[in-house]
Scaffold this motif. Structure first.
Motif, PDB file in Angstrom:
ATOM      1  N   GLY A 190       0.849  -1.298  -0.038  1.00 46.51           N
ATOM      2  CA  GLY A 190       0.018  -0.065  -0.036  1.00 46.51           C
ATOM      3  C   GLY A 190       0.827   1.219  -0.030  1.00 46.51           C
ATOM      4  N   ILE A 191       2.211   1.113  -0.058  1.00 47.51           N
ATOM      5  CA  ILE A 191       2.904   2.537  -0.099  1.00 47.51           C
ATOM      6  C   ILE A 191       2.899   3.092  -1.647  1.00 47.51           C
ATOM      7  CG2 ILE A 191       5.240   3.271  -0.281  1.00 47.51           C
ATOM      8  CD1 ILE A 191       6.012   1.150   1.884  1.00 47.51           C
ATOM      9  N   SER A 192       2.564   4.053  -1.433  1.00 52.83           N
ATOM     10  CA  SER A 192       2.485   5.061  -3.035  1.00 52.83           C
ATOM     11  C   SER A 192       3.349   6.057  -3.094  1.00 52.83           C
ATOM     12  CB  SER A 192       0.851   5.332  -3.071  1.00 52.83           C
ATOM     13  OG  SER A 192       0.761   6.364  -2.082  1.00 52.83           O
ATOM     14  N   TYR A 193       3.424   6.353  -4.432  1.00 54.78           N
ATOM     15  CA  TYR A 193       4.810   7.388  -4.845  1.00 54.78           C
ATOM     16  C   TYR A 193       4.042   8.483  -5.742  1.00 54.78           C
ATOM     17  CZ  TYR A 193       7.858   3.740  -3.334  1.00 54.78           C
ATOM     18  OH  TYR A 193       8.081   2.856  -2.134  1.00 54.78           O
ATOM     19  N   PRO A 194       3.488   9.372  -5.010  1.00 56.88           N
ATOM     20  CA  PRO A 194       2.868  10.556  -5.746  1.00 56.88           C
ATOM     21  C   PRO A 194       3.909  11.126  -6.749  1.00 56.88           C
ATOM     22  CG  PRO A 194       2.844  11.090  -3.460  1.00 56.88           C
ATOM     23  CD  PRO A 194       3.391   9.576  -3.465  1.00 56.88           C
ATOM     24  N   ILE A 195       3.499  11.955  -7.442  1.00 55.09           N
ATOM     25  CA  ILE A 195       4.158  12.658  -8.554  1.00 55.09           C
ATOM     26  C   ILE A 195       5.566  13.406  -7.714  1.00 55.09           C
ATOM     27  CG2 ILE A 195       2.925  14.694  -8.597  1.00 55.09           C
ATOM     28  CD1 ILE A 195       4.971  12.996 -11.502  1.00 55.09           C
ATOM     29  N   GLU A 196       5.246  13.995  -6.751  1.00 55.06           N
ATOM     30  CA  GLU A 196       6.278  14.788  -5.978  1.00 55.06           C
ATOM     31  C   GLU A 196       7.375  13.875  -5.446  1.00 55.06           C
ATOM     32  OE1 GLU A 196       2.800  14.767  -3.325  1.00 55.06           O
ATOM     33  OE2 GLU A 196       3.282  15.121  -5.218  1.00 55.06           O
ATOM     34  N   ARG A 197       7.105  12.840  -4.973  1.00 52.30           N
ATOM     35  CA  ARG A 197       7.872  11.996  -4.555  1.00 52.30           C
ATOM     36  C   ARG A 197       8.695  11.266  -5.572  1.00 52.30           C
ATOM     37  NH1 ARG A 197      11.811  10.388  -1.790  1.00 52.30           N
ATOM     38  NH2 ARG A 197      12.310   8.473  -1.739  1.00 52.30           N
ATOM     39  N   ARG A 198       8.111  10.927  -6.729  1.00 52.50           N
ATOM     40  CA  ARG A 198       8.813  10.272  -8.059  1.00 52.50           C
ATOM     41  C   ARG A 198       9.884  11.426  -8.576  1.00 52.50           C
ATOM     42  NH1 ARG A 198       3.630   8.479 -11.088  1.00 52.50           N
ATOM     43  NH2 ARG A 198       2.694   9.910  -9.778  1.00 52.50           N
ATOM     44  N   GLU A 199       9.411  12.638  -8.292  1.00 51.56           N
ATOM     45  CA  GLU A 199      10.444  13.712  -8.913  1.00 51.56           C
ATOM     46  C   GLU A 199      11.677  13.712  -7.941  1.00 51.56           C
ATOM     47  OE1 GLU A 199       7.151  16.912 -10.819  1.00 51.56           O
ATOM     48  OE2 GLU A 199       7.746  17.078  -8.573  1.00 51.56           O
ATOM     49  N   ALA A 200      11.237  13.463  -6.715  1.00 51.02           N
ATOM     50  CA  ALA A 200      12.592  13.455  -5.617  1.00 51.02           C
ATOM     51  C   ALA A 200      13.351  12.259  -6.004  1.00 51.02           C
ATOM     52  CB  ALA A 200      11.998  13.560  -4.327  1.00 51.02           C
TER      53      ALA A 200
END
Length: 268
Positions: free
Chosen positions: A204-214
């Motif tokens: 259930g851990i998700s990676y929103p766009i801001e996390r992917r950018e980081a």
């Protein structure tokens, strides 16, 4: 009995009072199926059989090992579950050599992790210790071809920045390449296995766009250091990357962070 203690706080009784320590003997009774599985592994490794090679058919193995069909099939099921072989059904079927990888090891580790109630956090701790050193070694040993693979993986993450599933697949590829470039197959396999577990998406851990950018920025920094063979820079960049990931999971997914790993969430 009064125990004598020396200046270092250690028991100073004479050696004669000590009970000898013995290495534990095996706790397993002999199992014919396990012995057969071990013989098949020997066949694969000593014969350097490549993935896709067909092994002896069932009737030939029954004669060779002089066992019943049930025992042989137990051995083959064990090897199949471990990712060592595939068993094709039908008249032209039989056991075929497979190529076990980090995901197969992750599944086996997951079993032991669950039995020991190993929390998710302990696996992230292990990555935080291991991966910076592997990144440093990768900077020392990576060939130009490997550097280009790493750069291509970063470009793949950039291309799939808006697509979480494909982005994470490229993320996995990046960590696998860096670990393999460290020129130590054991550590590379272990770290790739830990990474397969700790990406956490099945949990259930998700990676929103801001996390992917980081993540993209962090991977770019690691890739740049490896590309210039800057071992200390690669260690530092990877250490910062894993620390941020550690904090991200601990902060945003505290229940997952604390909970014991479950085999069912890892094994295919």
């Amino acid at each position: 009995m009064i125990t004598e203690v020396n200046d270092h706080g250690l028991d100073s009784r004479p050696e004669a009072d000590r009970q000898p320590r013995r290495r534990p003997t095996t706790r397993r009774a002999y199992k014919a199926a396990l012995s057969i599985a071990q013989h098949i592994i020997d066949d694969i490794t000593t014969g350097r059989l490549r993935p896709g090679t067909r092994l002896d058919r069932e009737r030939e193995m029954l004669v060779r090992f002089n066992v019943g069909r049930g025992t042989l099939r137990e051995a083959l099921r064990f090897l199949e579950m471990s990712g060592v072989i595939m068993v094709k059904a039908g008249p032209q079927g039989g056991p075929i050599v497979a190529e076990p990888d980090a995901h197969d090891l992750a599944g086996m580790l997951g079993l032991f992790f669950q039995l020991r109630s190993m929390p998710f956090s302990a696996l992230v701790d292990a990555r935080e210790l291991l991966e910076p050193e592997l990144a440093g070694r990768a900077a020392e040993f990576a060939t130009e071809d490997v550097v280009q693979e790493i750069v291509d993986s970063v470009r793949g993450m950039e291309a799939f920045l808006a697509d979480e599933e494909n982005f994470i697949a490229e993320n996995d590829r990046f960590h696998d390449i860096v670990a393999a470039a460290a020129d130590n197959e054991m550590f590379a396999l272990l770290v790739s296995s830990l990474h397969a577990i700790t990406d956490g998406m099945p949990l259930g851990i998700s990676y929103p766009i801001e996390r992917r950018e980081a993540v993209l920025r962090a991977h770019s920094a690691v890739a740049d250091a490896i590309g210039t063979h800057d071992a200390e820079g690669a260690r530092w960049a990877m250490r910062q990357h894993i620390k941020v990931f550690h904090k991200y999971v601990r902060t945003h997914f505290p229940d997952i962070y604390r909970q014991p790993v479950r085999w069912r969430d890892i094994a295919d």
